[in-house]
Design a protein around this motif. Structure first.
Motif, PDB file in Angstrom:
ATOM      1  N   LEU A 198       0.843  -1.192   0.000  1.00 19.96           N
ATOM      2  CA  LEU A 198       0.000   0.000   0.000  1.00 19.96           C
ATOM      3  C   LEU A 198       0.875   1.237   0.000  1.00 19.96           C
ATOM      4  CD1 LEU A 198      -2.751  -1.055   2.518  1.00 19.96           C
ATOM      5  CD2 LEU A 198      -2.931  -0.889   0.051  1.00 19.96           C
ATOM      6  N   GLU A 200      -6.102  -3.079   9.004  1.00 18.90           N
ATOM      7  CA  GLU A 200      -6.163  -1.849   8.226  1.00 18.90           C
ATOM      8  C   GLU A 200      -5.731  -2.087   6.776  1.00 18.90           C
ATOM      9  OE1 GLU A 200      -7.244   1.845   7.326  1.00 18.90           O
ATOM     10  OE2 GLU A 200      -7.583   0.886   9.259  1.00 18.90           O
ATOM     11  N   LYS A 212      -8.569  -3.809   4.958  1.00 21.29           N
ATOM     12  CA  LYS A 212      -9.635  -2.831   4.709  1.00 21.29           C
ATOM     13  C   LYS A 212      -9.275  -1.937   3.518  1.00 21.29           C
ATOM     14  CE  LYS A 212     -11.929   1.014   6.999  1.00 21.29           C
ATOM     15  NZ  LYS A 212     -11.975   1.835   8.217  1.00 21.29           N
ATOM     16  N   GLU A 213      -8.056  -1.428   3.488  1.00 17.36           N
ATOM     17  CA  GLU A 213      -7.618  -0.550   2.407  1.00 17.36           C
ATOM     18  C   GLU A 213      -7.540  -1.301   1.074  1.00 17.36           C
ATOM     19  OE1 GLU A 213      -6.394   2.777   0.347  1.00 17.36           O
ATOM     20  OE2 GLU A 213      -7.147   2.686   2.394  1.00 17.36           O
ATOM     21  N   SER A 249     -11.086  -1.879  -0.247  1.00 18.67           N
ATOM     22  CA  SER A 249     -11.655  -0.636  -0.772  1.00 18.67           C
ATOM     23  C   SER A 249     -11.053  -0.291  -2.132  1.00 18.67           C
ATOM     24  CB  SER A 249     -11.394   0.499   0.223  1.00 18.67           C
ATOM     25  OG  SER A 249     -11.792   1.722  -0.325  1.00 18.67           O
ATOM     26  N   ARG A 250      -9.730  -0.392  -2.252  1.00 19.12           N
ATOM     27  CA  ARG A 250      -9.062  -0.046  -3.517  1.00 19.12           C
ATOM     28  C   ARG A 250      -9.485  -0.996  -4.632  1.00 19.12           C
ATOM     29  NH1 ARG A 250      -5.405   3.621  -4.580  1.00 19.12           N
ATOM     30  NH2 ARG A 250      -4.206   3.398  -6.489  1.00 19.12           N
TER      31      ARG A 250
END
Length: 107
Positions: free
Chosen positions: A41, A81, A84-85, A88-89
């Protein structure tokens, strides 16, 4: 972990995907080839080439070549986290390939 030479088979592995399931190399393998993309990320190179990868994956799908993105990080405390990221991406960008997280960097 060892470095493979071009043409060497990849050892079997298992990773938890953003879909909550555990995926093996066999699950990710395409009939005529597999592209594994290692990223993290916030990696500016991934963000720069992400659209190109998505487009390339669409073009070679009919040739039975599969893509998978593997996010790497060592921090166990940020695992939730990261998932989750990544989720979403993937939704926003419309990824059509599987995504796993190698938080132990074992691959």
């Amino acid at each position: 972990m060892s470095i493979l030479n071009i043409g060497e088979p990849i050892p079997e592995f298992h990773l938890k995907g953003i879909d909550g399931k555990v995926h093996s190399l066999a699950d990710l393998r395409g009939l005529r080839g597999t592209v594994l993309i290692f990223t993290e990320l916030g990696n500016r190179y991934w963000e720069e080439y992400e659209e190109h990868v998505i487009e390339l994956q669409k073009r070679v799908r009919e040739h039975e070549i599969r893509f998978a993105a593997i996010y790497v990080s060592q921090e166990d405390d940020v695992y939730a986290e990261v998932i989750k990221e990544m989720t979403s991406r993937a939704r926003v960008k419309g990824y059509k390939f599987r995504i796993g997280h190698d938080h132990l960097q074992g691959i």
